[in-house]
Design a protein around this motif. Structure first.
Motif, PDB file in Angstrom:
ATOM      1  N   LYS A 147       0.680  -1.119  -0.068  1.00 38.43           N
ATOM      2  CA  LYS A 147       0.042   0.051   0.027  1.00 38.43           C
ATOM      3  C   LYS A 147       0.812   1.278   0.155  1.00 38.43           C
ATOM      4  CE  LYS A 147      -3.892  -2.231   2.540  1.00 38.43           C
ATOM      5  NZ  LYS A 147      -4.741  -2.021   1.510  1.00 38.43           N
ATOM      6  N   MET A 164       2.681   1.585  -3.382  1.00 39.21           N
ATOM      7  CA  MET A 164       1.734   1.732  -4.462  1.00 39.21           C
ATOM      8  C   MET A 164       1.436   3.330  -4.197  1.00 39.21           C
ATOM      9  SD  MET A 164      -2.025   0.274  -5.024  1.00 39.21           S
ATOM     10  CE  MET A 164      -2.802   0.901  -3.663  1.00 39.21           C
ATOM     11  N   ARG A 165       0.841   3.882  -3.174  1.00 40.32           N
ATOM     12  CA  ARG A 165       0.628   5.270  -3.107  1.00 40.32           C
ATOM     13  C   ARG A 165       1.607   6.105  -3.511  1.00 40.32           C
ATOM     14  NH1 ARG A 165      -2.572   3.841   2.508  1.00 40.32           N
ATOM     15  NH2 ARG A 165      -4.396   2.425   1.261  1.00 40.32           N
ATOM     16  N   GLY A 201       3.984   5.659  -5.485  1.00 43.62           N
ATOM     17  CA  GLY A 201       4.148   5.414  -6.952  1.00 43.62           C
ATOM     18  C   GLY A 201       3.282   6.001  -7.930  1.00 43.62           C
ATOM     19  N   ILE A 202       1.820   6.018  -7.262  1.00 46.96           N
ATOM     20  CA  ILE A 202       0.944   6.620  -8.106  1.00 46.96           C
ATOM     21  C   ILE A 202       1.136   8.113  -8.357  1.00 46.96           C
ATOM     22  CG2 ILE A 202      -1.674   7.203  -8.117  1.00 46.96           C
ATOM     23  CD1 ILE A 202      -1.943   4.143  -7.311  1.00 46.96           C
ATOM     24  N   TRP A 203       1.503   8.736  -6.852  1.00 47.93           N
ATOM     25  CA  TRP A 203       1.765  10.368  -6.673  1.00 47.93           C
ATOM     26  C   TRP A 203       3.051  10.584  -7.681  1.00 47.93           C
ATOM     27  CZ3 TRP A 203       6.252  12.484  -5.094  1.00 47.93           C
ATOM     28  CH2 TRP A 203       6.195  13.794  -5.178  1.00 47.93           C
ATOM     29  N   GLU A 250       4.108   9.216 -10.409  1.00 48.65           N
ATOM     30  CA  GLU A 250       3.827   9.206 -11.662  1.00 48.65           C
ATOM     31  C   GLU A 250       3.209  10.578 -12.163  1.00 48.65           C
ATOM     32  OE1 GLU A 250       4.360   7.046 -14.601  1.00 48.65           O
ATOM     33  OE2 GLU A 250       5.926   6.199 -13.288  1.00 48.65           O
ATOM     34  N   LEU A 251       1.921  10.775 -11.248  1.00 56.02           N
ATOM     35  CA  LEU A 251       1.202  11.940 -11.736  1.00 56.02           C
ATOM     36  C   LEU A 251       1.948  13.128 -11.580  1.00 56.02           C
ATOM     37  CD1 LEU A 251      -2.213  10.857 -10.026  1.00 56.02           C
ATOM     38  CD2 LEU A 251      -1.533  10.977 -12.357  1.00 56.02           C
TER      39      LEU A 251
END
Length: 190
Positions: free
Chosen positions: A53, A56-57, A59-61, A63-64
């Motif tokens: 978790k 992932m959190r 990594g998503i930030w 990327e954005l």
């Protein structure tokens, strides 16, 4: 975690340590600044879920946001003091990452991340993790989080400041280092 003092027999240089890790891919190893080999215990299921978790959190930030690159717990960094460390999650500003030659990015990069986080698992000694966080600060990180789900607290590390301890927080701010990143601790600490 087991720490082995190898100095009576050998002092591993970074290349030898890299070859040792490649020869033992199923073993998570670190090397401290004194040359001691650290054998890390594998995490259990609950710790694995929490770490997934967390990465992932982040990594998503990342990327954005697109200002830097995020790394998972398998990434090993060679710190300025010579230690080879693998935080549970890390982030480096793109401009710093791109300064490294591609060959240096393929191995264990000789760079201290801008941000690291350590997530305490059941087998981790809190004092050892706190020392590791201080080592990151001493080697140049700008922000570090030690997340302890067992004591429901987070220790925040910043250069030239005393660590800040938060009890049972619901989220963490990435501050100016990770702009607009807010880590929800749902499923990680609570």
């Amino acid at each position: 975690m087991i720490t082995l003092n190898l100095k009576p027999l050998i002092v591993l240089n970074p290349e030898q340590f890299y070859r040792l890790c490649v020869a033992n891919p199923d073993t998570k190893l670190e090397l401290d600044a004194q040359g001691d080999l650290i054998i890390m215990s594998p995490t259990g299921g609950e710790s694995g879920i929490r770490n997934q978790k967390l990465t992932m959190r982040l990594g998503i930030w990342a990327e954005l946001n697109a200002t830097g690159v995020a790394f998972d717990s398998s990434t090993m960094f060679q710190l300025p003091n010579g230690a080879l460390r693998s935080p549970d999650a890390a982030w480096i500003l793109s401009s710093r990452w791109q300064l490294l030659p591609k060959t240096a990015r393929e191995g264990f990069p000789r760079i201290c991340p801008d941000f690291v986080t350590e997530l305490r698992s059941q087998s981790d000694n809190l004092t050892s993790l706190q020392a590791k966080m201080q080592e990151y600060i001493d080697n140049g990180i700008s922000l570090g989080w030690l997340i302890d789900p067992y004591n429901k607290q987070v220790e925040i590390y910043r250069p030239s400041q005393a660590k800040q301890v938060l009890h049972n927080p619901s989220e963490l701010s990435g501050e100016a280092i990770l702009p607009n990143f807010v880590l929800s601790l749902e499923g990680i600490i609570n």
